[in-house]
Design a protein around this motif. Structure first.
Motif, PDB file in Angstrom:
ATOM      1  N   TYR A  32       0.879  -1.233   0.094  1.00 32.03           N
ATOM      2  CA  TYR A  32       0.048  -0.033   0.048  1.00 32.03           C
ATOM      3  C   TYR A  32       1.075   1.427  -0.010  1.00 32.03           C
ATOM      4  CZ  TYR A  32      -3.175  -3.583   1.260  1.00 32.03           C
ATOM      5  OH  TYR A  32      -4.078  -4.724   1.345  1.00 32.03           O
ATOM      6  N   THR A  34       2.960   4.392  -1.628  1.00 27.28           N
ATOM      7  CA  THR A  34       3.071   4.882  -2.887  1.00 27.28           C
ATOM      8  C   THR A  34       4.629   5.351  -3.236  1.00 27.28           C
ATOM      9  OG1 THR A  34       0.797   5.997  -2.858  1.00 27.28           O
ATOM     10  CG2 THR A  34       2.609   7.145  -4.202  1.00 27.28           C
ATOM     11  N   PHE A  41       5.010   9.398 -10.352  1.00 29.12           N
ATOM     12  CA  PHE A  41       4.559   8.205  -9.648  1.00 29.12           C
ATOM     13  C   PHE A  41       5.120   7.070 -10.383  1.00 29.12           C
ATOM     14  CE2 PHE A  41       1.200  11.398  -8.371  1.00 29.12           C
ATOM     15  CZ  PHE A  41       1.218  11.286  -7.027  1.00 29.12           C
ATOM     16  N   PHE A  63       0.396   5.451   3.808  1.00 31.03           N
ATOM     17  CA  PHE A  63      -0.945   5.823   4.265  1.00 31.03           C
ATOM     18  C   PHE A  63      -0.815   6.269   5.709  1.00 31.03           C
ATOM     19  CE2 PHE A  63      -3.048   3.466   0.881  1.00 31.03           C
ATOM     20  CZ  PHE A  63      -4.081   4.263   0.630  1.00 31.03           C
ATOM     21  N   GLY A  65      -3.419   7.029   8.764  1.00 33.43           N
ATOM     22  CA  GLY A  65      -4.920   7.300   8.870  1.00 33.43           C
ATOM     23  C   GLY A  65      -5.576   7.770   9.994  1.00 33.43           C
ATOM     24  N   GLY A  66      -4.572   7.817  11.299  1.00 26.90           N
ATOM     25  CA  GLY A  66      -5.094   8.360  12.620  1.00 26.90           C
ATOM     26  C   GLY A  66      -5.205   9.753  12.406  1.00 26.90           C
ATOM     27  N   GLY A  67      -6.058  10.327  13.336  1.00 23.66           N
ATOM     28  CA  GLY A  67      -6.278  11.732  13.478  1.00 23.66           C
ATOM     29  C   GLY A  67      -7.202  11.990  14.683  1.00 23.66           C
ATOM     30  N   GLN A  68      -7.901  10.893  15.266  1.00 24.27           N
ATOM     31  CA  GLN A  68      -8.706  11.179  16.319  1.00 24.27           C
ATOM     32  C   GLN A  68      -8.114  10.665  17.347  1.00 24.27           C
ATOM     33  OE1 GLN A  68     -11.353  12.439  15.551  1.00 24.27           O
ATOM     34  NE2 GLN A  68     -13.391  11.746  16.455  1.00 24.27           N
TER      35      GLN A  68
ATOM     36  N   THR B 128     -10.048  13.500  10.772  1.00 27.41           N
ATOM     37  CA  THR B 128     -10.761  12.192  10.789  1.00 27.41           C
ATOM     38  C   THR B 128      -9.467  11.174  10.990  1.00 27.41           C
ATOM     39  OG1 THR B 128     -10.817  11.766   8.554  1.00 27.41           O
ATOM     40  CG2 THR B 128     -12.388  12.774   9.363  1.00 27.41           C
ATOM     41  N   ASN B 130      -9.795   7.841   9.924  1.00 28.23           N
ATOM     42  CA  ASN B 130     -10.151   6.694   9.151  1.00 28.23           C
ATOM     43  C   ASN B 130      -9.994   6.891   7.644  1.00 28.23           C
ATOM     44  OD1 ASN B 130     -13.125   6.716   7.891  1.00 28.23           O
ATOM     45  ND2 ASN B 130     -12.918   7.520  10.177  1.00 28.23           N
ATOM     46  N   PHE B 131      -9.743   5.968   6.747  1.00 28.34           N
ATOM     47  CA  PHE B 131      -9.581   6.245   5.259  1.00 28.34           C
ATOM     48  C   PHE B 131     -10.941   6.600   4.567  1.00 28.34           C
ATOM     49  CE2 PHE B 131      -5.691   3.840   6.672  1.00 28.34           C
ATOM     50  CZ  PHE B 131      -4.888   4.755   6.345  1.00 28.34           C
ATOM     51  N   LYS B 134     -11.311  10.068   4.882  1.00 26.17           N
ATOM     52  CA  LYS B 134     -10.366  10.923   4.118  1.00 26.17           C
ATOM     53  C   LYS B 134     -10.497  11.124   2.696  1.00 26.17           C
ATOM     54  CE  LYS B 134      -6.830  10.529   7.921  1.00 26.17           C
ATOM     55  NZ  LYS B 134      -7.199  11.918   8.439  1.00 26.17           N
ATOM     56  N   PHE B 135     -11.022   9.933   2.178  1.00 19.66           N
ATOM     57  CA  PHE B 135     -11.188  10.031   0.697  1.00 19.66           C
ATOM     58  C   PHE B 135     -12.568  10.454   0.413  1.00 19.66           C
ATOM     59  CE2 PHE B 135      -8.051   7.478  -1.620  1.00 19.66           C
ATOM     60  CZ  PHE B 135      -7.241   6.856  -0.746  1.00 19.66           C
ATOM     61  N   PHE B 175      -2.587   8.666  -3.193  1.00 20.19           N
ATOM     62  CA  PHE B 175      -3.321   7.360  -2.773  1.00 20.19           C
ATOM     63  C   PHE B 175      -4.427   7.284  -3.456  1.00 20.19           C
ATOM     64  CE2 PHE B 175      -0.883   9.686   0.845  1.00 20.19           C
ATOM     65  CZ  PHE B 175       0.190   8.592   1.136  1.00 20.19           C
ATOM     66  N   LYS B 176      -4.301   6.151  -4.273  1.00 15.53           N
ATOM     67  CA  LYS B 176      -5.283   5.907  -5.311  1.00 15.53           C
ATOM     68  C   LYS B 176      -6.697   5.378  -4.758  1.00 15.53           C
ATOM     69  CE  LYS B 176      -2.108   6.568  -8.520  1.00 15.53           C
ATOM     70  NZ  LYS B 176      -1.725   8.091  -8.528  1.00 15.53           N
ATOM     71  N   ASN B 177      -6.693   4.639  -3.732  1.00 14.79           N
ATOM     72  CA  ASN B 177      -7.624   3.997  -3.213  1.00 14.79           C
ATOM     73  C   ASN B 177      -7.631   3.650  -1.796  1.00 14.79           C
ATOM     74  OD1 ASN B 177      -9.997   3.436  -5.352  1.00 14.79           O
ATOM     75  ND2 ASN B 177      -8.151   2.575  -6.233  1.00 14.79           N
ATOM     76  N   PRO B 178      -8.636   3.904  -0.820  1.00 12.12           N
ATOM     77  CA  PRO B 178      -8.117   3.337   0.558  1.00 12.12           C
ATOM     78  C   PRO B 178      -7.705   2.121   0.607  1.00 12.12           C
ATOM     79  CG  PRO B 178     -10.538   4.088  -0.082  1.00 12.12           C
ATOM     80  CD  PRO B 178     -10.010   3.910  -1.132  1.00 12.12           C
ATOM     81  N   PRO B 179      -6.879   1.747   1.404  1.00 12.38           N
ATOM     82  CA  PRO B 179      -6.561   0.030   1.803  1.00 12.38           C
ATOM     83  C   PRO B 179      -7.520  -0.693   2.365  1.00 12.38           C
ATOM     84  CG  PRO B 179      -5.685   1.720   3.481  1.00 12.38           C
ATOM     85  CD  PRO B 179      -6.497   2.681   2.768  1.00 12.38           C
TER      86      PRO B 179
END
Ligand SMILES: [Zn+2]
Lengths: 68, 270
Positions: A32, A34, A41, A63, A65-68, B128, B130-131, B134-135, B175-179
């Motif tokens: 996952y 990039t 890319f 990626f 993902g956290g933030g909360q 937020t 979660n992905f 975000k998307f 980031f093309k798509n959520p994991p």
């Protein structure tokens, strides 16, 4: 040859592929990540056949993902 | 609109800056910023924007304050446990600065309501965790032509980037798509150092303020990464070629908003 990975110059074997570099660098969740080479890319799914050249600048974007 | 004496004093350290001045402070007072997520990132963003005198701050979150939030979500206090986060955040912001009008949205942000939520705001903050969210925020902001700040934090690491329509790549360019669900750890599973929200959230507030003032260079076209253990910031240049992006490119294939499936561990969190 010399490449720059995440801002650090390093000596690597000639004809190293992106997939091999990912393995060498212990990239977390490699499927996952990039990858960019010289501000372009690298298409996901082409890491095996993408061969690095001397002087390439490689970045791994993760990626987060956290933030909360 | 003239400043009151109280406002002149409150914002004196802003007004004295040549990049802000009375004119800039008025821009801030007239600005509307929406913060999605009143958590680790949203808390410091909300507090700095309220202190700065952003005239209207919207805050969206469906959650209630939990004891485990207080290690990092500094807008909430022990007495707020059990209270809707948006309510607790509103009370803190209003106590900090009576100039700020806080609008609360005690709801999940979904493909159904996001366009309506963002339409009246000048700048959006993605706070937020979660992905799917975000998307969703990215795609909605691209479609509505709204600027926003993306950020993510986990463990001892953080990242952020700023999207401004027509001025560089969007989140989906990178980031093309959520994991897939649970493929990439989130901060609930992996943990996060509390101050990370402060570092990265403050930078998001800074981007919003610079955007409103029209001063300096925004983090468009770059991803800023922060590694607290190495104490290293890196401003990584992103490819400028957005032509092939599925949402902001020349021939978008994503023309409707998508509600991706949430990781189970993310539960109800926004
Ligand atoms: Zn894009």
């Amino acid at each position: 040859m010399t490449i720059t990975v995440a801002g650090n110059k390093k000596e690597v074997a000639d004809n190293l592929t992106v997939a091999q570099l990912i393995a060498d660098e212990n990239v977390e969740t490699p499927q996952y990540v990039t990858v960019t080479i010289n501000d372009d890319f690298v298409q996901s799914g082409t890491f095996e056949e993408t061969v690095l050249k001397d002087g390439d600048v490689v970045e791994f974007l993760y990626f987060m993902g956290g933030g909360q | 609109m003239a400043f009151t004496n109280e406002q002149l004093e409150r914002y004196s350290r802003h007004i004295i800056l040549k990049e802000v001045g009375a004119k800039g402070q008025k821009k801030l007072l007239n600005a509307k910023v929406l913060i999605i997520g009143a958590g680790g990132l949203g808390a410091p963003v909300a507090m700095y924007l309220a202190a700065a005198g952003i005239g209207t701050i919207g805050i969206a979150d469906a959650d209630e304050v939990d004891l485990s939030n207080l290690q990092r979500q500094i807008i909430h206090a022990t007495k707020d446990v059990g209270k809707p986060k948006v309510q607790s955040a509103k009370e803190t912001m209003e106590a900090m600065n009576p100039d700020v009008k806080v609008v609360t949205y005690h709801t999940f942000v979904t493909s159904e309501n996001i366009m309506d939520l963002i339409k009246d705001y000048d700048f959006i903050i993605d706070g937020t965790d979660n992905f799917p969210a975000k998307f969703l925020i990215n795609d909605a902001c691209v479609m509505a032509k709204k600027p926003f700040s993306h950020a993510g934090i986990i463990r001892f690491q953080g990242q952020l980037m700023t999207y401004v329509p027509g001025e560089g790549p969007c989140y989906r360019c990178v980031f093309k798509n959520p994991p897939p669900k649970d493929a990439v750890p989130t901060c609930k599973q992996a943990g996060v150092i509390g101050a990370m929200g402060g570092v990265i959230g403050s930078l998001q507030a800074m981007e919003a303020i610079k955007y409103i003032l029209g001063k300096g260079q925004l983090l468009t076209g770059y991803l800023l990464t922060y590694d607290a253990l190495k104490m290293e910031f890196r401003k990584v240049k992103l490819p400028s070629d957005t032509h092939n992006c599925a949402v902001c490119g020349d021939h978008p294939t994503i023309t409707e908003l998508i509600d991706y499936e949430q990781a189970e561990c993310d539960g109800v969190h926004l």
